[in-house]
Design an enzyme around this catalytic site. Structure first.
Site: not given
Length: 346
Positions: A134, A321, A172
């Site tokens: 991330d 989130d 991701d």
């Protein structure tokens, strides 16, 4: 406009609940199983939530009777808040992804898959521990280096063994190579790690693997197919789209089919956990705890499309989130948001 939620919204660092269920709660999960007359297995004995399994033919994935939503149902019912309990039950009675934590992958994977096997269902597992995860944002972290990651994947594989599992691999990770959010010096290692992870997991007898491939909000899907191939998608069972995102199912189908045509007509799964009202497009960070969203299609392998293997809830509805719009840190249970999702759900 490019928008990414999956890494920022997963909160793997806070997946302590997963460890609790898989380790301390494994015996309770297993002992709490009994047959029910509706074709599912009743799992409420341990927690008092009365959560049952979905019919295997429609949703073969395991429902965790001690997930956050199930515990919230029990709490609301105890307090006499019947309306809220009924709304949260719409989440609690659906199978959701179990995110394997970084510390004890073998024990967690074993706990979840054993509980699923006892219920005659498949475990839905999410692996999210790639190094440099991330890009240092809400869900930053991951394994310390490549060798640590290989060891972690090996632990997951040993924990799964010959039991049935469906694995969503590294949300991701490929996309962040393409958008260069992940620095260039780590790209070759990431390709190697992902391809190795696919190979290790596919060496298991009853494990399906879906490599993450972003979402329909990504503006350059044609730039993804080659990196997906380099990451081992052709050796996987397929790929996943819309993980933790809000893109509609129809948009996700179109996006997935465009990619599938480039990677050997591989099938895919769609995360429909929160896409009932489509994406939010206003304000800063529209991907982060957006208001007015809703549950999407319930998990099912009956998708009406040969290329779509399943609708799945990879993101766990009701988990934050990140610290935006009044939310707790990424991955933490947020009952008010869960209620709002269930209120607007399909």
């Amino acid at each position: 406009m490019y928008r990414r939620n999956t890494g920022r919204g997963h909160g793997l660092a806070s997946r302590g609940a997963a460890a609790t269920v898989a380790l301390a709660g494994a015996a309770l999960l297993l002992s709490g199983c009994s047959s029910s007359d509706d074709g599912g297995d009743r799992h409420g004995a341990g927690s008092g939530t009365g959560v049952s399994q979905r019919p295997a033919g429609k949703a073969p994935f395991w429902v965790n009777p001690q997930g956050n939503a199930a515990e919230q149902v029990a709490a609301y019912e105890k307090d006499g808040r019947k309306d809220e309990a009924a709304r949260i039950r719409r989440i609690a009675e659906q199978p959701v992804g179990e995110w394997i934590g970084p510390e004890k992958p073998e024990e967690e994977a074993r706990g979840f898959t054993e509980a699923a096997e006892k219920a005659d269902r498949d475990a839905l597992l999410v692996l999210y521990n790639i190094p440099h995860r991330d890009c240092g944002r809400f869900s930053k972290g991951g394994a310390a280096d490549g060798n640590a990651y290989r060891g972690w994947i090996d632990g997951v594989a040993k924990g799964i063994g010959d039991r049935h599992a469906t694995v969503v691999l590294e949300p991701d990770a490929v996309l962040h190579i393409v958008d260069r959010c992940t620095p260039g010096e780590f790209h070759e290692e990431r390709y190697d790690l992902l391809k190795g992870a696919v190979a290790r997991l596919k060496s298991l007898r009853n494990t399906k693997v879906y490599l993450d491939a972003g979402n329909a909000g990504w503006s350059k899907p044609d730039s993804l197919w080659e990196p997906l191939k380099r990451s081992g998608v052709e050796q996987a069972d397929g790929f996943s789209v819309n993980v933790s995102n809000f893109q509609t199912t129809e948009a996700s189908k179109a996006y997935g089919k465009a990619l599938s045509a480039k990677v050997g007509d591989k099938p895919f799964v769609i995360d429909t956990s929160r896409n009932g009202n489509g994406p939010y497009t206003e304000g800063k960070d529209p991907w982060c705890n957006p208001p007015g969203r809703a549950l999407g299609e319930v998990p099912s392998t009956e998708t009406g499309d040969d290329l779509v293997d399943a609708f799945v809830w990879v993101k766990r509805p009701g988990e934050s989130d990140g610290t935006c719009r009044g939310g707790p840190r990424a991955g933490q249970w947020w009952p008010e948001y869960a209620l709002a999702l269930a209120e607007g759900g399909n």
